[in-house]
Design a protein around this motif. Structure first.
Motif, PDB file in Angstrom:
ATOM      1  N   ILE A 263       0.925  -1.400  -0.215  1.00 55.02           N
ATOM      2  CA  ILE A 263      -0.253   0.064  -0.330  1.00 55.02           C
ATOM      3  C   ILE A 263       0.972   1.284  -0.310  1.00 55.02           C
ATOM      4  O   ILE A 263       2.120   0.923   0.195  1.00 55.02           O
ATOM      5  N   THR A 264       0.192   2.118  -0.142  1.00 54.51           N
ATOM      6  CA  THR A 264       1.199   3.633   0.064  1.00 54.51           C
ATOM      7  C   THR A 264       1.237   4.056   1.424  1.00 54.51           C
ATOM      8  O   THR A 264       0.297   4.252   1.764  1.00 54.51           O
ATOM      9  N   PHE A 265       2.347   4.308   1.534  1.00 57.78           N
ATOM     10  CA  PHE A 265       3.242   5.014   2.907  1.00 57.78           C
ATOM     11  C   PHE A 265       3.801   6.107   2.344  1.00 57.78           C
ATOM     12  O   PHE A 265       4.462   6.527   0.876  1.00 57.78           O
ATOM     13  N   ILE A 266       3.359   6.791   3.693  1.00 52.72           N
ATOM     14  CA  ILE A 266       3.182   8.870   3.535  1.00 52.72           C
ATOM     15  C   ILE A 266       4.673   8.199   4.559  1.00 52.72           C
ATOM     16  O   ILE A 266       4.038   8.630   5.474  1.00 52.72           O
ATOM     17  N   LEU A 267       5.438   8.878   4.480  1.00 50.35           N
ATOM     18  CA  LEU A 267       6.665   9.224   6.085  1.00 50.35           C
ATOM     19  C   LEU A 267       6.834  11.063   5.563  1.00 50.35           C
ATOM     20  O   LEU A 267       7.300  11.407   4.834  1.00 50.35           O
ATOM     21  N   VAL A 268       6.013  11.264   7.043  1.00 53.80           N
ATOM     22  CA  VAL A 268       7.012  12.645   7.340  1.00 53.80           C
ATOM     23  C   VAL A 268       8.781  12.627   7.936  1.00 53.80           C
ATOM     24  O   VAL A 268       8.398  12.052   8.733  1.00 53.80           O
ATOM     25  N   THR A 269       8.878  12.973   7.274  1.00 46.79           N
ATOM     26  CA  THR A 269      10.908  13.680   8.132  1.00 46.79           C
ATOM     27  C   THR A 269      11.226  13.829   7.981  1.00 46.79           C
ATOM     28  O   THR A 269      11.381  15.519   7.056  1.00 46.79           O
ATOM     29  N   HIS A 270      12.810  15.129   9.453  1.00 50.93           N
ATOM     30  CA  HIS A 270      13.333  16.017   8.646  1.00 50.93           C
ATOM     31  C   HIS A 270      14.544  16.059   8.697  1.00 50.93           C
ATOM     32  O   HIS A 270      15.881  16.434   8.577  1.00 50.93           O
ATOM     33  N   ASP A 271      15.043  14.052   8.190  1.00 50.09           N
ATOM     34  CA  ASP A 271      16.276  13.886   8.088  1.00 50.09           C
ATOM     35  C   ASP A 271      15.729  12.983   7.133  1.00 50.09           C
ATOM     36  O   ASP A 271      15.430  12.542   6.160  1.00 50.09           O
ATOM     37  N   GLN A 272      16.862  13.682   6.153  1.00 41.72           N
ATOM     38  CA  GLN A 272      16.905  13.598   5.177  1.00 41.72           C
ATOM     39  C   GLN A 272      18.542  12.528   4.211  1.00 41.72           C
ATOM     40  O   GLN A 272      17.315  11.591   3.651  1.00 41.72           O
ATOM     41  N   GLU A 273      19.036  12.150   5.365  1.00 36.37           N
ATOM     42  CA  GLU A 273      18.628  10.275   4.861  1.00 36.37           C
ATOM     43  C   GLU A 273      18.246   9.136   4.893  1.00 36.37           C
ATOM     44  O   GLU A 273      17.736   8.591   4.021  1.00 36.37           O
ATOM     45  N   GLU A 274      17.348   9.654   5.900  1.00 39.95           N
ATOM     46  CA  GLU A 274      16.107   8.119   6.274  1.00 39.95           C
ATOM     47  C   GLU A 274      15.570   9.176   4.874  1.00 39.95           C
ATOM     48  O   GLU A 274      14.939   7.720   4.288  1.00 39.95           O
ATOM     49  N   ALA A 275      14.752  10.104   4.705  1.00 38.59           N
ATOM     50  CA  ALA A 275      13.830  10.090   2.830  1.00 38.59           C
ATOM     51  C   ALA A 275      14.718   9.338   1.775  1.00 38.59           C
ATOM     52  O   ALA A 275      14.189   8.935   1.059  1.00 38.59           O
ATOM     53  N   LEU A 276      16.383   9.750   1.941  1.00 41.29           N
ATOM     54  CA  LEU A 276      16.490   9.691   0.692  1.00 41.29           C
ATOM     55  C   LEU A 276      16.767   7.635   0.695  1.00 41.29           C
ATOM     56  O   LEU A 276      16.400   6.541  -0.243  1.00 41.29           O
ATOM     57  N   VAL A 277      17.293   6.924   1.820  1.00 43.66           N
ATOM     58  CA  VAL A 277      17.361   5.692   1.861  1.00 43.66           C
ATOM     59  C   VAL A 277      16.001   4.806   1.711  1.00 43.66           C
ATOM     60  O   VAL A 277      15.490   3.782   1.162  1.00 43.66           O
ATOM     61  N   MET A 278      14.372   5.379   2.268  1.00 48.18           N
ATOM     62  CA  MET A 278      13.777   4.247   2.161  1.00 48.18           C
ATOM     63  C   MET A 278      12.167   5.013   0.776  1.00 48.18           C
ATOM     64  O   MET A 278      12.039   3.719   1.528  1.00 48.18           O
ATOM     65  N   SER A 279      12.223   6.613   0.800  1.00 46.77           N
ATOM     66  CA  SER A 279      11.314   6.811  -0.807  1.00 46.77           C
ATOM     67  C   SER A 279      10.932   6.233  -2.130  1.00 46.77           C
ATOM     68  O   SER A 279      13.171   5.662  -2.497  1.00 46.77           O
ATOM     69  N   ASP A 280      10.587   5.984  -2.869  1.00 49.92           N
ATOM     70  CA  ASP A 280      10.800   6.026  -4.603  1.00 49.92           C
ATOM     71  C   ASP A 280      10.753   7.481  -4.400  1.00 49.92           C
ATOM     72  O   ASP A 280      10.993   7.906  -5.444  1.00 49.92           O
ATOM     73  N   ARG A 281       9.848   8.483  -4.096  1.00 47.44           N
ATOM     74  CA  ARG A 281       9.727   9.737  -4.145  1.00 47.44           C
ATOM     75  C   ARG A 281       9.533  10.755  -2.914  1.00 47.44           C
ATOM     76  O   ARG A 281       9.191  10.427  -2.289  1.00 47.44           O
ATOM     77  N   ILE A 282      10.003  11.555  -3.377  1.00 47.51           N
ATOM     78  CA  ILE A 282      10.661  13.311  -1.795  1.00 47.51           C
ATOM     79  C   ILE A 282      10.141  14.260  -2.279  1.00 47.51           C
ATOM     80  O   ILE A 282      10.040  15.032  -3.611  1.00 47.51           O
ATOM     81  N   ALA A 283       9.135  14.641  -1.701  1.00 48.61           N
ATOM     82  CA  ALA A 283       9.110  15.856  -1.893  1.00 48.61           C
ATOM     83  C   ALA A 283       9.511  17.294  -0.097  1.00 48.61           C
ATOM     84  O   ALA A 283       8.903  16.951   0.530  1.00 48.61           O
ATOM     85  N   VAL A 284      10.403  18.170  -1.284  1.00 46.40           N
ATOM     86  CA  VAL A 284      10.880  19.017   0.237  1.00 46.40           C
ATOM     87  C   VAL A 284      10.229  19.889   0.127  1.00 46.40           C
ATOM     88  O   VAL A 284       9.679  20.832  -1.037  1.00 46.40           O
ATOM     89  N   MET A 285      10.352  20.108   1.489  1.00 42.28           N
ATOM     90  CA  MET A 285       9.049  21.419   1.624  1.00 42.28           C
ATOM     91  C   MET A 285       9.647  22.376   2.081  1.00 42.28           C
ATOM     92  O   MET A 285      10.709  21.983   3.397  1.00 42.28           O
ATOM     93  N   PHE A 286       9.629  23.585   2.348  1.00 41.33           N
ATOM     94  CA  PHE A 286       9.877  24.746   2.590  1.00 41.33           C
ATOM     95  C   PHE A 286       8.775  25.978   2.704  1.00 41.33           C
ATOM     96  O   PHE A 286       7.987  25.784   1.943  1.00 41.33           O
ATOM     97  N   GLU A 287       9.085  26.427   4.357  1.00 36.16           N
ATOM     98  CA  GLU A 287       7.595  27.196   4.090  1.00 36.16           C
ATOM     99  C   GLU A 287       6.544  27.251   3.324  1.00 36.16           C
ATOM    100  O   GLU A 287       6.010  27.924   2.894  1.00 36.16           O
ATOM    101  N   GLY A 288       6.040  25.803   3.840  1.00 35.60           N
ATOM    102  CA  GLY A 288       4.869  26.076   3.189  1.00 35.60           C
ATOM    103  C   GLY A 288       4.930  25.504   1.896  1.00 35.60           C
ATOM    104  O   GLY A 288       3.346  25.402   1.497  1.00 35.60           O
ATOM    105  N   GLN A 289       5.374  25.478   0.784  1.00 34.18           N
ATOM    106  CA  GLN A 289       5.415  25.015  -0.109  1.00 34.18           C
ATOM    107  C   GLN A 289       6.520  23.905  -0.904  1.00 34.18           C
ATOM    108  O   GLN A 289       7.689  23.472  -0.073  1.00 34.18           O
ATOM    109  N   ILE A 290       5.855  23.492  -1.852  1.00 37.02           N
ATOM    110  CA  ILE A 290       7.072  22.480  -1.953  1.00 37.02           C
ATOM    111  C   ILE A 290       7.713  22.794  -2.945  1.00 37.02           C
ATOM    112  O   ILE A 290       7.607  23.219  -4.405  1.00 37.02           O
ATOM    113  N   ALA A 291       9.325  22.580  -2.534  1.00 37.74           N
ATOM    114  CA  ALA A 291       9.826  23.146  -3.051  1.00 37.74           C
ATOM    115  C   ALA A 291      10.930  22.287  -4.499  1.00 37.74           C
ATOM    116  O   ALA A 291      10.946  22.851  -5.019  1.00 37.74           O
ATOM    117  N   GLN A 292      11.077  21.051  -4.239  1.00 40.08           N
ATOM    118  CA  GLN A 292      10.562  19.677  -5.472  1.00 40.08           C
ATOM    119  C   GLN A 292      10.022  18.615  -4.938  1.00 40.08           C
ATOM    120  O   GLN A 292      10.561  18.420  -3.798  1.00 40.08           O
TER     121      GLN A 292
END
Lengths: 366, 295, 269
Positions: free
Chosen positions: A192-221
Motif C-alpha cells: 500500500i501507499t506509505f507517506i512518511l514525514v521526516t526532517h532527516d534527509q538521509e532517512e528520506a533518501l534511503v526509504m522513499s520512491d519519491r520525496i517532496a522537499v518542503m520549505f515554508e508551506g510550499q513544495i520546493a522540489q
C-alpha cells in the motif's frame, strides 16, 4: 529505486492552502502520490510537512483547495471515515490496554467473529515481528516495540494509505537504521501507499520512491532520491539535502549545452539539464557535492579535469577524510571527501594538491 | 478533527469549542461568584437605614470603615496576626521542604508529603478546638503543669490571646507552606548546586546564592497561600479568642448579620478584598522582580 | 545525597508538632473524665456511646453526607469541563475565565459566603441544604479543576487522534480512551471535594438556615463543656475516616500517574 508512473493516483493535492489565523501554513500545494508508492515529505521543522500529512488523515481542515484520496474529494469526510491510518510520532499506544487490545482497537466495529478478529490480531503482530507479545501491557514495551505495535494497529485495518509522522525520531541511531530497513520490507510486503514525514534527509533518501522537499508551506522540489541529490533545483534544496559546495559562476553562452565560467574551476561546458531555476541574471553559482571532487595523488591522472588547490582544513573520520580545499583563484574553500584506503596518506594543512573534478557533476543555480 | 462540513471555513472552531466546553463551569462561577461579588460592591456604595437600602451611591460606608477607630484596630489586628502567622509558618516550613526535597530519597518523597498533608485534611474545626483544649485556662498545658507541680496556678497568658491565635493558625496552615516551597525546590536543577560548589563556594554560600534565590517563587506562593485564608479566618478568633478579639471575618459577620447593616458590612468585605489584593500584588511584583534580577 | 542529622531531626520534630494536637483526640476520647485535663482518669468507651445515642448528630451527619455527595459530584463534573477546556483548547479570555473559576481558592470564605447570602436573601431564595450545596460547589470546583487539569495534562493528545483515526467517533473516543485514563483523577477529585465539603464550616453555618450539618453541629457542641468528651470521640472517628479517604485518593492518584506512564511529583495541590 525505480517506480513506474503508470500506477493510478492515490493522493492528489489541488492547490491546498491552510491558514492558522494569519499564519499561512500551506501555500498552494499541488502534488500527486501514486498507489503503492513510498512517498516522503521532507523539510525542516515548521515547513508544513506534518500539517500536510494531517490534512490527508483528516486531523486538519484545509482553508481552500482540495485533497483527494483514491479520486474522491475528502472535503467534509472526518478522520474516522477516511481510508487512511496513521502511525503517530509518539506512537499513541493506549496505555491502559494490552498489546492485543491496542492492535485490535480498530476492529471494534468489524462484523467478523471474535475468533477471526483474534486471528487477524495475531497475524498483524507476526507481521511486525511481535509474535507472542499480545498479552503484554502496553506501558511495558520498549520504544522499538511500541513502534511495531503502532504499525500493526494501523495496518490491521488494511488502509489504502499508511501515514507515518516522524515515526523513527524517538529511536536511537542503531534502532532507527534497523527500523528503516524493516519499514521498506513491510511496505513491499503489503504493497500500500506509505507517506512518511521526516526532517532527516538521509532517512528520506534511503526509504522513499519519491520525496517532496518542503520549505515554508510550499513544495520546493518533488523528485526521486537520486534526482533530488544529483540535480537539486535550488541552492536551498541542495543545502538541505547533504552537503554542497557553491562558487560564484556565470553563463557565457546558452543552448542545448551551456558554456559557463566558474570561480576557481574556469570555463566548462555543461548540459542544459544541469542549469536550475528561472533566469534572474545575477548571483549565479555553481554547486558540486564533496564526493564528486577528488585529490589526485602522485601518479594519478584526472578522469576529466583537474585544478590546483591548497588544503586548508583536514578532518579525519576513520573511513573517510574530509578536506577543505581552496582552488587557486577561488574566494572560498570547498569541502571534499576522500575514502581512506591503505597506503594513501592523510594530507597536512597547507599542502598543495591537485583536485580532480568533472563538469558532469556540476549544477548551476541561476 | 471535526466532523461535519468543512468547519475550518467558519471562524475559529477551536475557540468556539473551547468556550462551549468551559461554559458550564464559567456560567456557574459567574452567577454564584462574580454576580454576588458585584452585588457586595454595589451594597457597599449604598446606605443601609431602617427603611432599607437607599438608592443613591455614596462613599460614606468606606469613610466610616477607614476612619473608625474600632474598624482600624480590628483590621490592624487581622493584618498583624496574618503577617505573624505567615512569617512563622513559612520560616518553619522552609527547612522541612528543603529536607524533603534534598535529603529524602526520591521514592520516599511521596510518603513524606502524604504525612505532611494528612493533618491539613482532618477537621479544621476540631484542630482549632484542640488548641483551645490545649491552651485553655483548665486546658492540657495548665492541668499538665499543675499535676506535675511545676506551677501552682494556671497560666493565663496562654489563653484568649493574640499569641494563642497565632499559634493555632500557624499550626493549621503549616502544610500549606511546605508544598509550594517543596515544588520550587524540586524544580532546581541539581547541577546548579554542583556548579556553585565547583566555582569555590561553600555549601552555606551555595545555599545563600543559588538555592534560596531559585526557590523564592515557592516562598512567595507559600506566603500568599497562608496569608489569604489566615486574614479571613473566622473560627479561630471565635473559639480561641473567645469572641473577645475579633478579626475581619468576625467583624463582617457582626455587621452583616448581628447588626443587620449590610452596607457597612459590604464595605468591610470590599476593604478586606482590597487588602488581600494589595498584599498579593506586592508579593507577585516582588516575585517578578526577583525573577528578572536573576536573568 | 549527604546526611544531615540536624535537618532530619528538625523535620521529624515538625511532624510531631503537626500531629501532637491530633494525638490528644484518642487520649481524651477514651479518658474517663468529663474534664479535658491531665492526669488521665482511666479507660472508657462511654463517650462513644453518648455520641452514638445522639439523634441530632445523626441528622447532622445525614445532611452533611447529602451535601458532600452532591457537591463532590457537581464540582467534579464542572471541574471536568473546565479542565478539559483548559488543557485542550485555546480560546479568547481563557486566563480570565479560569481565573474566575479558581478565585474561591484565594478568597476568604467569609466573603464568599456573605456575598452569596446577600444575593440569596435579595432574590428570596430560602436557606436550606440546597443553598449550602451551591456554596460548596463553588469552593470545591477550584480543587477539582486543579486535580483534573493535571490528569488531563498527562493525556497525550495523539491518543485521542489515534482512536479517532482507527474509526471511533468523538463520543466513543471519550468513553474508550479519555475517560478510563482520567478516571483515577476523577475519583481523587470526588474524594477530595467530598472531604472539603464535609469539613467546611463557614458556608454551612451561614447558608444553612435552620438546617444543621456536621461541622455546625460540632461548633454548637463546643459551647457545652459537658459535651466536649463526646466531641473528642466524634473527632477521633472523623480523623480516622478522613485518613482512610485520603489514602484511597492518594492510591488512585498514583495509579493514574503510573497508568499514563508519567513520573510522580507528589502532593495533592
Amino acid at each position: 529505486m525505480t517506480f513506474s508512473s503508470d500506477k493510478p493516483n492515490m493522493i492528489e493535492f489541488r492547490d491546498v492552502h491552510k491558514y492558522y489565523g494569519d499564519y499561512h501554513a500551506l501555500r498552494g500545494i499541488n502534488a500527486t502520490i501514486k498507489a503503492g508508492e513510498f512517498f516522503s515529505l521532507l523539510g525542516p521543522s515548521g515547513c508544513g510537512k506534518t500539517t500536510l500529512l494531517r490534512t490527508i488523515a483528516g486531523f486538519e481542515d484545509i482553508s481552500s483547495g482540495a485533497v483527494l484520496i483514491d479520486s474522491k474529494v475528502m472535503d467534509g469526510v472526518p478522520a474516522n471515515q477516511r481510508p487512511t491510518n496513521m502511525v503517530f510520532q509518539s506512537y499513541a499506544i493506549f496505555p491502559h490496554l494490552s498489546v492485543e487490545q491496542n492492535v485490535g482497537f480498530g476492529l471494534r466495529r468489524d462484523p467478523r467473529s471474535a475468533a477471526d478478529k483474534a486471528k487477524a490480531v495475531a497475524e498483524a503482530l507476526e507481521m511486525v515481528g511481535l509474535k507472542g507479545y499480545g498479552k503484554r501491557a502496553a506501558h511495558a514495551l520498549s520504544g522499538g516495540q511500541r513502534q511495531r505495535v503502532a504499525l500493526a494497529r494501523a495496518l490491521i485495518l488494511k488502509p489504502k494509505v499508511l501515514l507515518l509522522d516522524e515515526p523513527l525520531s524517538a529511536l536511537d541511531k542503531k534502532m532507527r537504521e534497523q527500523m528503516q530497513m524493516e519499514l521498506i520490507k513491510l511496505q513491499r510486503q503489503v504493497g500500500i501507499t506509505f507517506i512518511l514525514v521526516t526532517h532527516d534527509q538521509e532517512e528520506a533518501l534511503v526509504m522513499s520512491d519519491r520525496i517532496a522537499v518542503m520549505f515554508e508551506g510550499q513544495i520546493a522540489q518533488l523528485a526521486d532520491p537520486e534526482t533530488l541529490y544529483r540535480r537539486p533545483n535550488s541552492r536551498k534544496v541542495a543545502d538541505f539535502i547533504g552537503t554542497m559546495n557553491f562558487l560564484p559562476a556565470q553563463i557565457l553562452s546558452e543552448g542545448s549545452s551551456c558554456e559557463i565560467e566558474a570561480q576557481g574551476f574556469g570555463r566548462m561546458t555543461i548540459g542544459a539539464d544541469q542549469v536550475m531555476g528561472a533566469t534572474s541574471g545575477e548571483g549565479m553559482s555553481i554547486g558540486c557535492r564533496p564526493e564528486t571532487l577528488t585529490i589526485l595523488f602522485d601518479g594519478q591522472t584526472a578522469t576529466d579535469r583537474e585544478s590546483m588547490a591548497t588544503v586548508e582544513e583536514v578532518v579525519y573520520y576513520g573511513d573517510m577524510t574530509y578536506y577543505d580545499v581552496k582552488l587557486d583563484g577561488a574566494q572560498t574553500a570547498m569541502r571534499l571527501s576522500m575514502r581512506n584506503v591503505p597506503g594513501r596518506p592523510v594530507l597536512d594543512i597547507g599542502t598543495r594538491a591537485r583536485v580532480g573534478w568533472s563538469p558532469g557533476a556540476m549544477v548551476l543555480f541561476r | 478533527m471535526k466532523s461535519g462540513s468543512s468547519p475550518g471555513r467558519f471562524g475559529n472552531p477551536e475557540a468556539t469549542n473551547g468556550l462551549l466546553m468551559v461554559s458550564p463551569t464559567a456560567i456557574y462561577a459567574t452567577l454564584l461568584l462574580a454576580a454576588p461579588l458585584v452585588a457586595v460592591v454595589v451594597y457597599s456604595l449604598m446606605v443601609d437605614s431602617k427603611v432599607g437600602l437607599s438608592s443613591g451611591l455614596t462613599f460614606a460606608n468606606y469613610i466610616e470603615v477607614w476612619t473608625g477607630r474600632i474598624y482600624q484596630a480590628i483590621m490592624m489586628r487581622s493584618l498583624t496576626v496574618a503577617s505573624l502567622v505567615t512569617a512563622i509558618t513559612v520560616l518553619l516550613a522552609y527547612p522541612v521542604a528543603y529536607f524533603v526535597s534534598f535529603h529524602v530519597r526520591p521514592e520516599r518523597k511521596s510518603l513524606w508529603l502524604f504525612l505532611i498533608t494528612i493533618p491539613f485534611w482532618t477537621s479544621y474545626l476540631i484542630r482549632v478546638f484542640l488548641w483551645k483544649v490545649i491552651l485553655g485556662y483548665n486546658g492540657v498545658i495548665n492541668s499538665g503543669l499543675l499535676s506535675l507541680g511545676i506551677i501552682d496556678e494556671p497560666l493565663t497568658v496562654i489563653n484568649y490571646s493574640v499569641g494563642s491565635m497565632v499559634a493555632t493558625l500557624a499550626h493549621a496552615y503549616a502544610p500549606f507552606a511546605i508544598l509550594p516551597i517543596f515544588v520550587s525546590l524540586e524544580k532546581i536543577d541539581r547541577s546548579f548546586l554542583e556548579a556553585g560548589q565547583d566555582l569555590g563556594e561553600s555549601k552555606l554560600m551555595t545555599f545563600w546564592r543559588v538555592t534560596l534565590p531559585l526557590s523564592m517563587p515557592g516562598v512567595i506562593a507559600a506566603v500568599l497561600i497562608v496569608f489569604i485564608p489566615t486574614i479571613g479566618d473566622y473560627v479561630t478568633p471565635d473559639l480561641i479568642g473567645g469572641g473577645k478579639i475579633p478579626m475581619i471575618a468576625n467583624m463582617i459577620e457582626g455587621k452583616m448579620l448581628k447588626q443587620n447593616d449590610k452596607a457597612v458590612g459590604a464595605a468591610i468585605a470590599v476593604t478586606a478584598m482590597l487588602i488581600v489584593s494589595v498584599v498579593s500584588i506586592v508579593f507577585l511584583l516582588l516575585n517578578k522582580r526577583f525573577l528578572r534580577g536573576q536573568k | 545525597m549527604n546526611k544531615s542529622p540536624s535537618l532530619r531531626a528538625y523535620a521529624i520534630a515538625y511532624l510531631i508538632f503537626l500531629y501532637a494536637p491530633i494525638a490528644l483526640l484518642p487520649l481524651f476520647a477514651f479518658n474517663d473524665s468529663k474534664v479535658i485535663a491531665f492526669p488521665l482518669q482511666g479507660f472508657t468507651t462511654n463517650w462513644f456511646a453518648e455520641m452514638w445515642a445522639d439523634q441530632q448528630l445523626f441528622n447532622a451527619f445525614g445532611n452533611s453526607l447529602t451535601i458532600a455527595v452532591s457537591a463532590s459530584i457537581l464540582s467534579t463534573t464542572l471541574g471536568i469541563f473546565a479542565a478539559r477546556a483548559s488543557t485542550r483548547y485555546t480560546f479568547p479570555g481563557k486566563a480570565g475565565i479560569l481565573g474566575l473559576i479558581m478565585l474561591p481558592m484565594v478568597l476568604p470564605e467569609m466573603i464568599v459566603s456573605m456575598a452569596l447570602l446577600v444575593v440569596l436573601m435579595a432574590i428570596g431564595v430560602p436557606l436550606s441544604l440546597f443553598t449550602i450545596i451551591l456554596g460548596h460547589v463553588l469552593i470545591c470546583t477550584p480543587f477539582a479543576v486543579a486535580i483534573l487539569t493535571s490528569a488531563f495534562q498527562s493525556l497525550d493528545r495523539s491518543l485521542e487522534e489515534a482512536a479517532y483515526d482507527l474509526g471511533e467517533t468523538p463520543a466513543s473516543t471519550f468513553r474508550l480512551i479519555i475517560l478510563p485514563l482520567v478516571m483515577p483523577g476523577i475519583i481523587s477529585s470526588l474524594l477530595i471535594c467530598f472531604t472539603i465539603s464535609l469539613d467546611e464550616f463557614i458556608i454551612s453555618y451561614f447558608l444553612g438556615g435552620n438546617q444543621t450539618v456536621l461541622s455546625v453541629y460540632i461548633f454548637g457542641q463546643f459551647r457545652f463543656p459537658a459535651k466536649v468528651p463526646a466531641v473528642m470521640a466524634l473527632g477521633f472517628v472523623l480523623v480516622c475516616l478522613s485518613i482512610c479517604l485520603l489514602t484511597i485518593a492518594e492510591y488512585f492518584r498514583r495509579r493514574g500517574i503510573a497508568r499514563s506512564g508519567g513520573k510522580d511529583t507528589g502532593g495533592f495541590l
